[in-house]
Design a protein around this motif. Sequence first.
Motif, short mmCIF file in Angstrom:
data_model
loop_
_atom_site.label_atom_id
_atom_site.label_comp_id
_atom_site.label_asym_id
_atom_site.label_seq_id
_atom_site.Cartn_x
_atom_site.Cartn_y
_atom_site.Cartn_z
N GLY A 76 -3.10 -3.91 9.85
CA GLY A 76 -3.54 -2.62 10.35
C GLY A 76 -3.17 -1.45 9.48
N GLY A 77 -2.99 -1.71 8.16
CA GLY A 77 -2.46 -0.67 7.30
C GLY A 77 -3.42 -0.12 6.28
N LEU A 78 -4.73 -0.30 6.47
CA LEU A 78 -5.66 0.16 5.45
C LEU A 78 -5.70 1.69 5.34
CD1 LEU A 78 -7.77 -0.52 3.31
CD2 LEU A 78 -9.50 -0.50 5.12
N TYR A 79 -5.62 2.36 6.49
CA TYR A 79 -5.74 3.82 6.44
C TYR A 79 -4.96 4.45 7.59
CZ TYR A 79 -7.81 8.45 5.94
OH TYR A 79 -8.00 9.80 5.74
N ASP B 236 -0.88 9.88 -3.15
CA ASP B 236 -1.99 10.76 -2.82
C ASP B 236 -2.79 10.24 -1.63
OD1 ASP B 236 -3.06 8.59 -4.21
OD2 ASP B 236 -4.52 9.79 -5.33
N THR B 237 -2.82 8.93 -1.43
CA THR B 237 -3.59 8.35 -0.32
C THR B 237 -2.71 7.72 0.75
OG1 THR B 237 -3.83 6.24 -1.49
CG2 THR B 237 -5.58 7.88 -1.80
N LYS B 238 -1.44 7.43 0.45
CA LYS B 238 -0.58 6.72 1.39
C LYS B 238 0.76 7.44 1.56
CE LYS B 238 -2.74 2.23 0.61
NZ LYS B 238 -3.87 2.79 -0.17
N ASP B 239 0.73 8.73 1.50
CA ASP B 239 1.96 9.51 1.62
C ASP B 239 2.64 9.28 2.96
OD1 ASP B 239 3.97 11.53 1.70
OD2 ASP B 239 2.81 12.74 0.29
N VAL C 147 0.66 -0.60 15.00
CA VAL C 147 0.56 -1.93 14.42
C VAL C 147 1.17 -1.96 13.02
CG1 VAL C 147 -1.03 -3.74 13.64
CG2 VAL C 147 -1.48 -2.51 15.78
N CYS C 148 0.75 -1.02 12.16
CA CYS C 148 1.26 -1.04 10.80
C CYS C 148 2.73 -0.59 10.74
CB CYS C 148 0.39 -0.22 9.86
SG CYS C 148 0.66 1.55 9.89
N LYS C 149 3.16 0.22 11.69
CA LYS C 149 4.57 0.59 11.72
C LYS C 149 5.46 -0.62 11.95
CE LYS C 149 4.56 5.46 13.19
NZ LYS C 149 4.94 6.38 14.30
N SER C 150 4.95 -1.58 12.71
CA SER C 150 5.72 -2.80 12.93
C SER C 150 5.95 -3.52 11.60
CB SER C 150 4.96 -3.72 13.89
OG SER C 150 5.63 -4.95 14.05
N VAL D 291 6.95 -2.13 -2.82
CA VAL D 291 5.70 -1.51 -3.24
C VAL D 291 4.69 -1.71 -2.12
CG1 VAL D 291 3.99 -1.32 -5.08
CG2 VAL D 291 6.26 -2.23 -5.60
N LEU D 292 3.92 -0.67 -1.86
CA LEU D 292 2.95 -0.65 -0.77
C LEU D 292 1.55 -0.52 -1.35
CD1 LEU D 292 3.12 -0.42 2.42
CD2 LEU D 292 2.97 2.05 2.08
N GLY D 293 0.60 -1.29 -0.82
CA GLY D 293 -0.75 -1.09 -1.33
C GLY D 293 -1.78 -2.05 -0.79
#
Length: 414
Positions: free
Chosen positions: A153-156, A14-17, A161-164, A102-104
Amino acid sequence: MTAPKTILVAGTYDTKDDELSYLAERIRAQGGAVLSMDVSVLGDPKTPTDLSKHQVAEAGGSTIQTAIDSNDENVAMQIMAKGAAALAARLHAQARIDGVIVLGGTMGTDLALDLCSALPLGVPKYVVSTVSFSAMLPPERLAADIQMILWAGGLYGLNSVCKSSLSQAAGAVLGAARAVEAPNSSKPLIGMTSFGKTILHYMVQLKPALEQRGYEVAVFHATGMGGRAFESLAAERAFACVMDFATQEVGNHLMGSGISAGADRLTNAGNSATPQMIAPACYDLVDLIGWQPLPDRLSDRPSHAHNRLLTSVVLTADERRQVARTMSAKLSTAKGPTAFLLPTQGCNEWDRPGAPLHDAEGLSAFCEELRTTCPANTQLHELPCHINDPDFSQTVLALFDTWVAQGIVPPGQP
């Protein structure tokens, strides 16, 4: 052609689709398959996942409505963590997944630790987290072979950056699923704890001697996380016999060190009725994080800076007595054969007579306390030698051979 490896991709859709979908897309682009698991509570993914949040909650014996009605995000996420762990274990037992990622943030990581701990050694377990490697992650909750990747860089939301981080994680988990050689030895496994050869020598003699007898030997580095891995496998009855000779982590935990294997150190082999031989290597030291200043109460003690990561500080005679009592109390609950081998001339290379950390009075205090408190279910073997002397290893092998002859330890295999 072999079937593609299937990776369980779990997180709060719901938040990280977008982030989870990107991760799944990168796995598929490399020829892998994906099974998606939604562990959200309040919201829903853009498109249905393979395993819905309702299925997750039900797998843990609850419902999404119960989680919502709790009106407490901690309670709700623990409901989902219980279900995610149960469902992941079921999927692995059914041979439907070959690895998990798992991601979070803190919430997702809390759940991820339970999920990964539900899977056996050899199943690739990756956690991509904003708090990877953080001191807030307790050692006792980390699976023996868990892998963590810092989600920079993956908070939101997605960005370059987060793709790396995510693309590397996708390659890591799929590559691990393809390359892993899961434990599947035909020989009984001996679990041993030790430190490096500069301070302890016994594994140099014991490992080849045990292998010649038809056993596989795994030596765990007892510096917190190694002891944690050792304990988690002992709890799973992975060992035919335990040679837990580097038990310093008991004292570390007792003294409040950050280098801890958890409160259950020195208990899981006993709880699982695994035959165990115990020795007190480095009982006289507390390991501390080397790049942090020493606590005031320990700053005037003799110490050894092993490297920039680890410093060992000498315990007082009273503290050594406390360590002896704690070890005895832990061993008193053991359900299987237990022997304590006590080398009365020293328990690490730095405490030999003439060595910089030698303390004859402290050694005597520990030995006397151990004699007094050793529980009735534990055979105490006092050895008039140093733990690094050949006599120690020869005594271990003689006792081991006796246990094999008595049927306490299964025979080795050629």
